[in-house]
Design an enzyme around this catalytic site. Structure first.
Site, mmCIF file in Angstrom:
data_model
loop_
_atom_site.group_PDB
_atom_site.id
_atom_site.type_symbol
_atom_site.label_atom_id
_atom_site.label_comp_id
_atom_site.label_asym_id
_atom_site.label_seq_id
_atom_site.Cartn_x
_atom_site.Cartn_y
_atom_site.Cartn_z
ATOM 1 C CG ASP A 421 -2.252 0.610 1.010
ATOM 2 O OD1 ASP A 421 -2.367 1.422 0.081
ATOM 3 O OD2 ASP A 421 -3.193 0.292 1.762
ATOM 4 C CG ASP A 491 -9.351 2.193 -0.261
ATOM 5 O OD1 ASP A 491 -8.898 1.061 -0.493
ATOM 6 O OD2 ASP A 491 -8.737 3.038 0.424
#
Ligand code: GLA
Length: 670
Positions: A421, A491
């Site tokens: 990430d 997301d």
């Protein structure tokens, strides 16, 4: 007349230039600009020096690039141009594919007689003889990535860029320049995709005399690169795709190329495991028992991989601390990663882990020890993003440290998958390791350091499946795909929002690289409640996974999910490696639809999704694409020829419902 003797057709300002320079009366945007050490700005008169043609496609050191699988796939033309006064020269590389309508290009700027500062890093430049085009790009934001934007080319400047330190969710490094009448299946399209993950710029200049210049490369904003005598600067690769049959064919070309000549490693050609990720199930609030309960249910349902997300290290019980302290929190996981991974393994699943290597929390041992490892402008307040600072990835000591730390983490248990990430925009782009006159190098050095770290880890752990992530798809670009063959799509896990995001992503990126999860309702990002069938059929049209607390499911939901998993296992090789045909564009319609056809055209999967219903609506048919006209196919136990399916189509449900969906599996009659 008053203008006699001037033939404007032969002005440098009008003629097509392969590598345009400023100062010699081409007043359009230049490809390369530099100044001398004493600040003097010079013109630069690049002239042809030599060229050669070689078999194959040379590697581009330190940068991600398209590669050759077997000799004969590419031929490369290398043209050298040079400026006699400054001594600066540039090698322009053009690789053409023998099988696909593409050209890959990059360049090497070689220093001259003295050191120079590059202020515009040698963009790829293309001159079109007219500007009668429209252009399309993928615009967005966090949780709203890759929305399709199309605009007519207007006179003057237009373009897209990122100044966020990553390619960004706001603009993807992609642009399609299209004839005004071009669409999904017809018309001329030039697709441009930059293999780069940092600040980029793509610009269009529709000029006074009717010409149009397109340029793509590293963003000159906040960029100034010192090129010492004897050094070279290598530009990121630009992939250029030509299609005379609209966007659909352009996308299929990008997909074929990126699947086989950009993604690497053992996972490249394999279907991806169906995973369960604990992020939306638990956020930071988990312990081993809670995770194992989710895994037990996952294993019963046929899920193949468990991914432990953020919160397993340091004192990280919220997003305010511990990035940089990559040591297991044994309060949460008493058996460490090894103990947990063994338990997961006993349940018949593989184990995967979330990491965010490039970041550092103020509240971390690493920051207390090495405050100078974070990017910061001396004498100014540091800026946090998601409560975190950014490591100075341009520093060799930082990259070496992270290589050691993550080699230890990845080797500490039987880890089969890593989600990598990167969760903020990069600001404060100054490095304690560089002198003041070299701070303009920080952003590009950052991304070179990221590539170095990724290369170190993917080559040490060749069996691990790596997934790129950046607060969703904030760094979902071809650069990352060279290291990591898949990317977290967004997301936003809402099924309706995902129709847009996945439709947009498919413009450039193959479905084997786009990860999509089925999540809980009401959805955590937009609060929408959609049926499980829609959520799973949207996720199934890419790399499917799950992301909610499975231990709380009812028996009926469990049954549905186990059936969906069986279905996905049946179709995933077609979804991931088949050809994509877009049928209904959700940006323009109340529904969305696309399909995948196996390379030999014997199998296909069609997805259809409704957003909101229109009462008593028109009778609608879905015309398929990409099948073999002459073959007979079985759909819903009935026989149809490919011709019928493509010209007449399948009837869509007569009484539409909100969020209705269908997934048809199609097979040639044997
Ligand atoms: C990012 C990712 C999410 C999740 C969180 C964890 O936002 O995109 O999927 O991993 O970080 O902090």
């Amino acid at each position: 007349s008053a203008y006699e003797g001037k033939d404007y057709k032969y002005s440098l300002d009008v003629l097509p230039q392969e590598y345009p320079m400023f100062g010699a009366q081409d007043m359009r945007s230049p490809a390369l600009e530099f100044e001398y050490e004493d600040g003097r700005y010079d013109m630069c008169n690049m002239r042809y020096k030599s060229h050669k043609i070689i078999q194959g496609k040379p590697d581009i050191e330190g940068l991600p690039h398209i590669y050759e699988n077997s000799s004969g796939e590419f031929t490369t033309l290398i043209i050298t141009v040079g400026d006699d006064i400054s001594g600066v020269s540039v090698e322009l590389y053009y690789s053409i594919s023998e099988t696909m309508p593409i050209i890959c290009r990059h360049s090497r700027v070689l220093s001259g007689k003295t050191a120079v500062y590059l202020t515009n890093a040698a963009r790829a430049s293309i001159d079109f003889s007219d500007s009668d085009f429209k252009y399309m790009h993928l615009h967005g934001a966090w949780i709203r990535e890759k929305h399709i934007e199309t605009a007519e080319v207007k006179k003057g400047f237009q373009g897209i860029e990122s100044r966020r330190g990553a390619s960004s969710p706001n603009e993807n490094p992609f642009m399609a320049i299209m004839r005004k009448d071009a669409g999904e299946d017809f018309g001329e399209v030039y697709g441009f995709s930059l293999v780069y993950s940092g600040n980029f710029k793509m610009l269009l200049e529709a000029e006074t005399y009717g010409t149009m210049r397109f340029q793509a490369g590293v963003n000159p904003h906040n960029f100034k690169w010192k090129l010492n005598k004897g050094e070279q600067f290598i530009t990121p690769e630009l992939v250029m795709v030509y299609s005379e049959n609209g966007l659909g064919e352009m996308s299929r070309t990008f997909h074929r190329l990126y699947r086989r000549n950009l993604c690497r490693g053992i996972w490249r050609d394999k279907v991806r495991p169906i995973l369960i990720n604990n992020w939306e199930a638990t956020y930071f609030d988990f312990n081993e028992d809670k995770l194992i309960n989710i895994c037990k249910k996952a294993s019963e349902l046929g899920i193949e991989l468990f991914v432990l997300d953020d919160g397993w290290f340091g004192k990280r019980n919220n997003d305010k601390s511990s990035l940089g302290d990559w040591f297991v929190n044994t309060d949460k996981l008493p058996g460490s990663l090894k103990g947990l991974s063994e338990k997961v393994d006993k349940l018949g699943m593989s184990f995967g882990l979330w990491v965010e290597p490039e970041m550092i929390s103020e509240d971390s041992d690493l920051f207390r020890k090495h405050p100078d490892w974070a990017l910061r402008i001396q004498g100014r307040e540091m800026h946090e993003g998601r409560n975190q600072y950014v490591l100075d990835m341009g520093r060799d000591d930082v990259v070496a440290y992270l290589t050691d730390v993550f080699t230890a983490v990845l080797g500490s248990a039987d880890i089969k998958y890593i989600k990598w990430d990167m969760n903020r925009n990069i600001s404060d782009a100054n490095s304690a390791a560089l002198p003041p006159n070299r701070q303009g190098e920080v952003m590009h050095r950052y991304i070179l350091g990221v590539y170095k770290l990724m290369e170190n880890l993917v080559s040490t752990f060749p069996n691990i499946l790596f997934e790129g992530c950046s607060g969703g798809a904030g760094r979902n670009d071809p650069g990352i795909l060279y290291y990591m063959p898949q990317n977290w799509g967004s997301d936003n896990t809402d099924a309706v929002e995902r129709m847009y995001i996945q439709y947009g992503a498919g413009m450039v990126y193959p479905s084997s690289t786009i990860c999509a999860h089925v999540s809980d309702v009401p959805n955590h990002q937009v609060g929408r409640t959609t049926p499980m069938k829609l959520r799973s059929e949207v996720a199934m049209s890419a790399v499917m996974g799950y992301e909610f607390d499975l231990s709380k499911l009812t028996d009926d939901e469990c049954y549905d999910i186990s059936e969906q998993i069986k279905q996905y296992k049946r179709i995933r090789s077609i979804v991931c490696f088949g050809d994509l045909y877009r049928l209904i564009n959700p940006f323009e319609n109340r529904s969305a639809s696309w399909m995948y056809v196996s390379e030999d055209k014997t199998k296909a999967v069609v997805f259809y999704y409704n957003k909101l219903a229109k009462p008593n609506s028109e009778i609608r048919r879905l015309k398929l694409k990409g099948l073999d006209e002459g073959k007979t196919y079985i759909v819903d136990n009935k026989e149809y020829t490919g011709r019928t399916l493509m010209n007449f189509g399948l009837y869509l449900p007569e009484y539409e419902k909100d969020f209705e969906s269908r997934a048809w599996e199609i097979e040639e009659k044997k």
